[in-house]
Scaffold this motif. Structure first.
Motif, PDB file in Angstrom:
ATOM      1  N   GLU A 183       0.837  -1.203   0.000  1.00 44.15           N
ATOM      2  CA  GLU A 183       0.000   0.000   0.000  1.00 44.15           C
ATOM      3  C   GLU A 183       0.869   1.250   0.000  1.00 44.15           C
ATOM      4  OE1 GLU A 183      -3.721   1.929   2.548  1.00 44.15           O
ATOM      5  OE2 GLU A 183      -2.717   0.084   3.222  1.00 44.15           O
ATOM      6  N   ASN A 184       0.525   2.196  -0.846  1.00 45.73           N
ATOM      7  CA  ASN A 184       1.271   3.452  -0.996  1.00 45.73           C
ATOM      8  C   ASN A 184       2.663   3.247  -1.597  1.00 45.73           C
ATOM      9  OD1 ASN A 184      -0.836   5.038   0.125  1.00 45.73           O
ATOM     10  ND2 ASN A 184      -0.115   4.551   2.206  1.00 45.73           N
ATOM     11  N   GLY A 185       2.915   2.061  -2.157  1.00 44.26           N
ATOM     12  CA  GLY A 185       4.227   1.787  -2.731  1.00 44.26           C
ATOM     13  C   GLY A 185       4.580   2.725  -3.867  1.00 44.26           C
ATOM     14  N   TYR A 186       3.605   2.996  -4.728  1.00 43.95           N
ATOM     15  CA  TYR A 186       3.867   3.906  -5.851  1.00 43.95           C
ATOM     16  C   TYR A 186       4.029   5.347  -5.368  1.00 43.95           C
ATOM     17  CZ  TYR A 186       2.969   0.356  -9.404  1.00 43.95           C
ATOM     18  OH  TYR A 186       3.062  -0.752 -10.216  1.00 43.95           O
ATOM     19  N   VAL A 187       3.336   5.682  -4.287  1.00 45.72           N
ATOM     20  CA  VAL A 187       3.475   7.025  -3.727  1.00 45.72           C
ATOM     21  C   VAL A 187       4.892   7.237  -3.215  1.00 45.72           C
ATOM     22  CG1 VAL A 187       2.699   8.606  -1.909  1.00 45.72           C
ATOM     23  CG2 VAL A 187       1.031   7.176  -3.127  1.00 45.72           C
ATOM     24  N   ARG A 188       5.410   6.234  -2.500  1.00 50.44           N
ATOM     25  CA  ARG A 188       6.777   6.340  -1.978  1.00 50.44           C
ATOM     26  C   ARG A 188       7.798   6.339  -3.109  1.00 50.44           C
ATOM     27  NH1 ARG A 188       4.475   2.916   1.960  1.00 50.44           N
ATOM     28  NH2 ARG A 188       5.256   1.052   0.893  1.00 50.44           N
ATOM     29  N   LEU A 189       7.547   5.519  -4.126  1.00 52.89           N
ATOM     30  CA  LEU A 189       8.468   5.501  -5.263  1.00 52.89           C
ATOM     31  C   LEU A 189       8.481   6.853  -5.966  1.00 52.89           C
ATOM     32  CD1 LEU A 189      10.335   4.001  -7.221  1.00 52.89           C
ATOM     33  CD2 LEU A 189       8.293   3.307  -8.501  1.00 52.89           C
ATOM     34  N   ALA A 190       7.307   7.428  -6.154  1.00 47.94           N
ATOM     35  CA  ALA A 190       7.219   8.731  -6.814  1.00 47.94           C
ATOM     36  C   ALA A 190       8.001   9.791  -6.038  1.00 47.94           C
ATOM     37  CB  ALA A 190       5.755   9.143  -6.949  1.00 47.94           C
ATOM     38  N   ALA A 191       7.896   9.727  -4.708  1.00 47.86           N
ATOM     39  CA  ALA A 191       8.633  10.686  -3.881  1.00 47.86           C
ATOM     40  C   ALA A 191      10.135  10.488  -4.032  1.00 47.86           C
ATOM     41  CB  ALA A 191       8.214  10.543  -2.418  1.00 47.86           C
ATOM     42  N   GLY A 192      10.563   9.218  -4.065  1.00 49.18           N
ATOM     43  CA  GLY A 192      11.985   8.938  -4.205  1.00 49.18           C
ATOM     44  C   GLY A 192      12.546   9.362  -5.544  1.00 49.18           C
ATOM     45  N   LEU A 193      11.709   9.248  -6.596  1.00 46.33           N
ATOM     46  CA  LEU A 193      12.147   9.621  -7.940  1.00 46.33           C
ATOM     47  C   LEU A 193      11.854  11.076  -8.268  1.00 46.33           C
ATOM     48  CD1 LEU A 193      10.939   6.469  -9.941  1.00 46.33           C
ATOM     49  CD2 LEU A 193      13.260   6.994  -9.157  1.00 46.33           C
ATOM     50  N   ASP A 194      11.113  11.734  -7.366  1.00 44.41           N
ATOM     51  CA  ASP A 194      10.715  13.134  -7.570  1.00 44.41           C
ATOM     52  C   ASP A 194       9.884  13.294  -8.836  1.00 44.41           C
ATOM     53  OD1 ASP A 194      10.495  15.807  -6.934  1.00 44.41           O
ATOM     54  OD2 ASP A 194      12.361  16.374  -7.935  1.00 44.41           O
ATOM     55  N   ILE A 195       8.916  12.401  -8.989  1.00 42.76           N
ATOM     56  CA  ILE A 195       7.994  12.445 -10.118  1.00 42.76           C
ATOM     57  C   ILE A 195       6.580  12.203  -9.591  1.00 42.76           C
ATOM     58  CG2 ILE A 195       9.681  11.693 -11.840  1.00 42.76           C
ATOM     59  CD1 ILE A 195       8.619   8.874 -11.576  1.00 42.76           C
ATOM     60  N   SER A 196       5.594  12.321 -10.465  1.00 41.91           N
ATOM     61  CA  SER A 196       4.221  12.087 -10.043  1.00 41.91           C
ATOM     62  C   SER A 196       3.966  10.587  -9.864  1.00 41.91           C
ATOM     63  CB  SER A 196       3.249  12.648 -11.073  1.00 41.91           C
ATOM     64  OG  SER A 196       3.310  11.892 -12.279  1.00 41.91           O
ATOM     65  N   GLU A 197       2.888  10.255  -9.158  1.00 39.48           N
ATOM     66  CA  GLU A 197       2.562   8.846  -8.975  1.00 39.48           C
ATOM     67  C   GLU A 197       2.254   8.181 -10.313  1.00 39.48           C
ATOM     68  OE1 GLU A 197      -0.774   5.975  -6.797  1.00 39.48           O
ATOM     69  OE2 GLU A 197      -0.632   8.114  -6.248  1.00 39.48           O
ATOM     70  N   GLY A 198       1.576   8.900 -11.191  1.00 43.99           N
ATOM     71  CA  GLY A 198       1.279   8.357 -12.513  1.00 43.99           C
ATOM     72  C   GLY A 198       2.544   8.063 -13.296  1.00 43.99           C
ATOM     73  N   ALA A 199       3.506   8.959 -13.231  1.00 42.18           N
ATOM     74  CA  ALA A 199       4.773   8.755 -13.931  1.00 42.18           C
ATOM     75  C   ALA A 199       5.536   7.577 -13.331  1.00 42.18           C
ATOM     76  CB  ALA A 199       5.617  10.020 -13.860  1.00 42.18           C
ATOM     77  N   ALA A 200       5.400   7.385 -12.007  1.00 43.52           N
ATOM     78  CA  ALA A 200       6.057   6.254 -11.347  1.00 43.52           C
ATOM     79  C   ALA A 200       5.480   4.936 -11.845  1.00 43.52           C
ATOM     80  CB  ALA A 200       5.907   6.359  -9.831  1.00 43.52           C
ATOM     81  N   ARG A 201       4.172   4.895 -12.019  1.00 43.13           N
ATOM     82  CA  ARG A 201       3.537   3.676 -12.529  1.00 43.13           C
ATOM     83  C   ARG A 201       4.002   3.378 -13.953  1.00 43.13           C
ATOM     84  NH1 ARG A 201      -0.820   1.758  -9.605  1.00 43.13           N
ATOM     85  NH2 ARG A 201      -1.430   3.043  -7.823  1.00 43.13           N
ATOM     86  N   VAL A 202       4.130   4.411 -14.767  1.00 48.11           N
ATOM     87  CA  VAL A 202       4.618   4.227 -16.139  1.00 48.11           C
ATOM     88  C   VAL A 202       6.054   3.730 -16.127  1.00 48.11           C
ATOM     89  CG1 VAL A 202       5.220   5.413 -18.285  1.00 48.11           C
ATOM     90  CG2 VAL A 202       3.053   5.936 -17.128  1.00 48.11           C
ATOM     91  N   ALA A 203       6.881   4.284 -15.230  1.00 48.62           N
ATOM     92  CA  ALA A 203       8.284   3.878 -15.145  1.00 48.62           C
ATOM     93  C   ALA A 203       8.397   2.408 -14.761  1.00 48.62           C
ATOM     94  CB  ALA A 203       9.019   4.749 -14.129  1.00 48.62           C
ATOM     95  N   VAL A 204       7.569   1.944 -13.835  1.00 51.00           N
ATOM     96  CA  VAL A 204       7.587   0.540 -13.422  1.00 51.00           C
ATOM     97  C   VAL A 204       7.117  -0.353 -14.562  1.00 51.00           C
ATOM     98  CG1 VAL A 204       6.517  -1.164 -11.897  1.00 51.00           C
ATOM     99  CG2 VAL A 204       7.360   1.003 -10.960  1.00 51.00           C
ATOM    100  N   TYR A 205       6.090   0.090 -15.266  1.00 53.47           N
ATOM    101  CA  TYR A 205       5.596  -0.686 -16.417  1.00 53.47           C
ATOM    102  C   TYR A 205       6.697  -0.863 -17.455  1.00 53.47           C
ATOM    103  CZ  TYR A 205       3.083  -1.822 -20.686  1.00 53.47           C
ATOM    104  OH  TYR A 205       2.683  -2.414 -21.866  1.00 53.47           O
ATOM    105  N   ARG A 206       7.427   0.190 -17.745  1.00 54.14           N
ATOM    106  CA  ARG A 206       8.513   0.118 -18.723  1.00 54.14           C
ATOM    107  C   ARG A 206       9.656  -0.757 -18.224  1.00 54.14           C
ATOM    108  NH1 ARG A 206       8.609   6.581 -20.410  1.00 54.14           N
ATOM    109  NH2 ARG A 206       6.754   6.502 -21.789  1.00 54.14           N
ATOM    110  N   LEU A 207       9.934  -0.679 -16.933  1.00 57.56           N
ATOM    111  CA  LEU A 207      10.973  -1.523 -16.354  1.00 57.56           C
ATOM    112  C   LEU A 207      10.614  -2.987 -16.521  1.00 57.56           C
ATOM    113  CD1 LEU A 207      13.603  -1.509 -14.472  1.00 57.56           C
ATOM    114  CD2 LEU A 207      11.979  -1.926 -12.615  1.00 57.56           C
TER     115      LEU A 207
END
Length: 243
Positions: A183-207
């Motif tokens: 829970e909130n995993g993408y939120v924490r990732l977005a904060a770590g990458l300094d990007i939006s949560e939506g962009a974090a989800r796209v980054a994980v999908y591409r990875l």
């Protein structure tokens, strides 16, 4: 990681299929076989060691086995049931030991040794870490094969990120390859990458997509043709479940 998503892809003719299709004088086939042995030689070492041989005897036997494999035409004896490189390699080393090469040649390497990076000190340390597993030598080999393949894919993926100066980005996202985030995993990732949560989800999908592509490439190296891919994926899943 949903390996089942790999099915249906097209696979090129690569290392193992080159070896199987080539005549005995093919330089390309010998180079392809050497490359495969370099990647997976530790599994032979661990298999022999797990059969009860001492570390010194296992060093000798491993060296002798690969010298024998790479300097003879043993690969021409590959049967349909050895269509995958892992199956051929396991059957070959098992036959090698059964034919008493250990008794005839232990400690007598002789001839020209194979030019493979056999780091036996590191191999013994790694083997010591595997001792907690109570699988048979054969099942340990199978599980080790699956882990080695996935580790190689991960190393290739990490190298791509390192080459473009994104090592920290990879480290923050790599846990998303194994499972869905908490829970909130993408939120924490977005904060770590300094990007939006939506962009974090796209980054994980591409990875994940790139990981699947690299896994496809690695599987194509060790099967003889695309008709074996689905079986190899099922094997990977089953072998990992052994742990």
């Amino acid at each position: 990681m949903p390996l089942s998503e790999l099915t249906g892809r097209r696979f090129p003719t690569t290392a193992w299929s080159v070896v199987l299709a080539a005549g005995r004088d093919s330089t390309n086939a010998q180079a392809a076989l050497s490359r495969l042995c370099e990647v997976y030689w530790y599994l032979v070492y661990a298999y022999i060691r797990h059969r009860g041989y001492t570390s010194q005897d296992t060093e000798d036997l491993t060296q002798q086995f690969f010298t024998h494999l790479l300097q003879t035409h043993l690969v021409q004896a590959a049967r349909p049931d050895r269509g995958r490189f892992r199956s051929f390699l396991l059957a070959s080393v098992r036959n090698f030991l059964a034919n008493e090469w250990d008794r005839a040649h232990a400690g007598k390497r002789g001839g020209t040794a194979v030019a493979l990076p056999l780091d036996f000190v590191a191999a013994e340390r790694r083997y010591a870490g595997d001792l907690s597993n109570r699988l048979t030598p054969e099942r340990l080999f199978e599980r080790g094969w699956a882990l080695a393949l996935l580790e190689r894919v991960l190393m290739r993926l990490r190298s791509e990120f390192e080459a473009t100066g994104r090592t920290q980005r990879f480290e923050l996202m790599r846990s998303f390859l194994d499972s869905e985030p908490s829970e909130n995993g993408y939120v924490r990732l977005a904060a770590g990458l300094d990007i939006s949560e939506g962009a974090a989800r796209v980054a994980v999908y591409r990875l994940r997509s790139r990981y699947r592509e690299l896994l496809c490439e690695e599987i194509s190296e060790i099967v003889a043709g695309p008709d074996e891919v689905e079986d190899e994926i099922r094997y990977l899943l089953a072998a990992l479940d052994e742990g």
